[in-house]
Design an enzyme around this catalytic site. Structure first.
Site, mmCIF file in Angstrom:
data_model
loop_
_atom_site.group_PDB
_atom_site.id
_atom_site.type_symbol
_atom_site.label_atom_id
_atom_site.label_comp_id
_atom_site.label_asym_id
_atom_site.label_seq_id
_atom_site.Cartn_x
_atom_site.Cartn_y
_atom_site.Cartn_z
ATOM 1 N N ASN A 10 0.875 -1.176 0.000
ATOM 2 C CA ASN A 10 0.000 0.000 0.000
ATOM 3 C C ASN A 10 0.910 1.224 0.000
ATOM 4 O OD1 ASN A 10 -1.778 2.064 0.508
ATOM 5 N ND2 ASN A 10 -2.270 1.426 2.606
ATOM 6 N N TRP A 11 1.005 1.858 -1.152
ATOM 7 C CA TRP A 11 1.955 2.981 -1.286
ATOM 8 C C TRP A 11 1.399 4.270 -0.685
ATOM 9 C CZ3 TRP A 11 3.922 2.292 -7.078
ATOM 10 C CH2 TRP A 11 4.557 1.052 -7.173
ATOM 11 N N LYS A 12 0.141 4.256 -0.313
ATOM 12 C CA LYS A 12 -0.510 5.445 0.277
ATOM 13 C C LYS A 12 -0.288 6.671 -0.622
ATOM 14 C CE LYS A 12 0.230 3.334 4.739
ATOM 15 N NZ LYS A 12 0.142 3.448 6.175
ATOM 16 N N HIS A 96 -9.523 0.652 5.150
ATOM 17 C CA HIS A 96 -8.184 0.906 5.700
ATOM 18 C C HIS A 96 -8.294 1.861 6.881
ATOM 19 C CE1 HIS A 96 -4.094 2.315 6.176
ATOM 20 N NE2 HIS A 96 -3.736 1.168 5.624
ATOM 21 N N GLU A 98 -6.687 4.345 7.851
ATOM 22 C CA GLU A 98 -6.578 5.792 7.587
ATOM 23 C C GLU A 98 -7.877 6.331 6.991
ATOM 24 O OE1 GLU A 98 -2.896 5.356 5.499
ATOM 25 O OE2 GLU A 98 -2.025 4.732 7.416
ATOM 26 N N GLU A 166 -5.135 -5.356 10.630
ATOM 27 C CA GLU A 166 -4.149 -4.293 10.813
ATOM 28 C C GLU A 166 -4.446 -3.525 12.099
ATOM 29 O OE1 GLU A 166 -2.303 -2.982 6.903
ATOM 30 O OE2 GLU A 166 -4.220 -1.963 6.994
ATOM 31 N N GLY A 172 2.388 2.055 10.709
ATOM 32 C CA GLY A 172 3.292 3.198 10.553
ATOM 33 C C GLY A 172 3.993 3.609 11.835
ATOM 34 N N SER A 212 3.508 -2.309 10.370
ATOM 35 C CA SER A 212 4.962 -2.306 10.598
ATOM 36 C C SER A 212 5.610 -3.649 10.290
ATOM 37 C CB SER A 212 5.293 -1.858 12.025
ATOM 38 O OG SER A 212 4.848 -0.522 12.226
ATOM 39 N N GLY A 233 2.902 -1.221 4.267
ATOM 40 C CA GLY A 233 2.958 0.205 3.962
ATOM 41 C C GLY A 233 4.394 0.634 3.716
ATOM 42 N N GLY A 234 5.026 1.164 4.751
ATOM 43 C CA GLY A 234 6.378 1.749 4.625
ATOM 44 C C GLY A 234 7.374 0.849 3.900
#
Ligand code: PEP
Length: 253
Positions: A10-12, A96, A98, A166, A172, A212, A233-234
């Site tokens: 997920n590149w956000k 998600h 966010e 998640e 994150g 993470s 993510g990251g």
């Protein structure tokens, strides 16, 4: 049963057009066989087309981070399922954290999005997970049960439903769930799916862990019996760390 793991990035709201294309090419070049692990990436909407072209000829699945529930019309700024399919999108994230907690999406809207995407043939990666205060007050399983309820028991093709567990406190933050914490909730999710649908269905659904995940903790998490991949993510923003996680999902249970 043997479920093929699914690892998705997920590149956000990260990358620019050139770096998105470069990242996609790097992932496509080093990707493991889809017989061993399914790999997907969800770039920002505006780069879906360019990334889709960069992935052409590879087995990497193109995904979208969001979708709207209506087919067309006066919904300024929104993107429909058909528009995503037009660009080669195969899976979409719903719920998600966010979108739930930063963009204030309601459970009703999340459910409608999941249903619209599923009905029109996409793979739905439905994200669930508790906030820290909910974990601390022992509400994790109740929260997750309610979020699974957003699916309304209607997404009944196990090849096109993926659940991503998640925990919000792990996204994150650099603080991942322990292997045992992840396995406990994943087993609960599978049990809930068997109640909502049936045991065979529940046995086939992939349940990703997200929060993470990185190469250093991936083997432990992905080695759990009910952890069938990851939503990253990251660590998905660099091809080498993302591919290291994808490889850690192979033959690890
Ligand atoms: C995510 O946003 O889905 C996620 C898991 O992020 P991170 O890996 O950065 O915690």
């Amino acid at each position: 049963m043997a479920r093929t793991p699914f690892v998705a990035g997920n590149w956000k709201m990260n990358t620019a057009k050139a770096s998105a294309v470069e990242l996609a090419k790097g992932i496509a070049k080093g990707a493991p066989s889809p017989n061993d692990v399914h790999v997907g990436v969800a770039p920002p909407f505006v780069y879906l087309d360019a990334v889709g072209q960069a992935l052409a000829g590879s087995n990497i699945l193109l995904g979208a981070q969001d979708v709207y529930s209506e087919a067309s019309g006066a919904f300024t700024g929104e993107v429909s399922v058909d528009q995503l399919k037009d660009l080669g999108v195969k899976f979409v994230l719903t719920g998600h954290s966010e979108r739930r907690h930063v963009l204030n999406e309601t459970p009703e809207l999340i459910g409608k999005k999941a249903f619209a995407a599923y009905r029109q043939g996409l793979i739905v990666v439905h994200c669930v997970g508790e906030k820290l205060e909910e974990r601390d007050s022992h509400q994790t399983l109740d929260v997750v049960r309610k979020q699974l309820g957003e699916l309304g028991g209607t997404l009944d093709d196990a090849t096109r439903l993926v659940i991503a567990y998640e925990p919000v406190w792990a996204i994150g933050t650099g603080r991942n769930a322990s292997d045992a914490q992840a396995q406990e909730v994943h087993a609960f999710i599978r049990h809930e799916l068997s109640k909502q649908f049936n045991a065979t269905f529940a046995d086939h659904v992939r349940i990703q862990y997200g929060g993470s995940m990185k190469p250093e903790n991936a083997r432990g998490l992905l080695g759990q019996p009910d952890v069938d991949g990851g939503l990253i993510g990251g660590a998905s923003l660099k091809s080498d760390s993302f591919l290291a996680i994808a490889n850690a999902a192979i033959g690890n249970r």
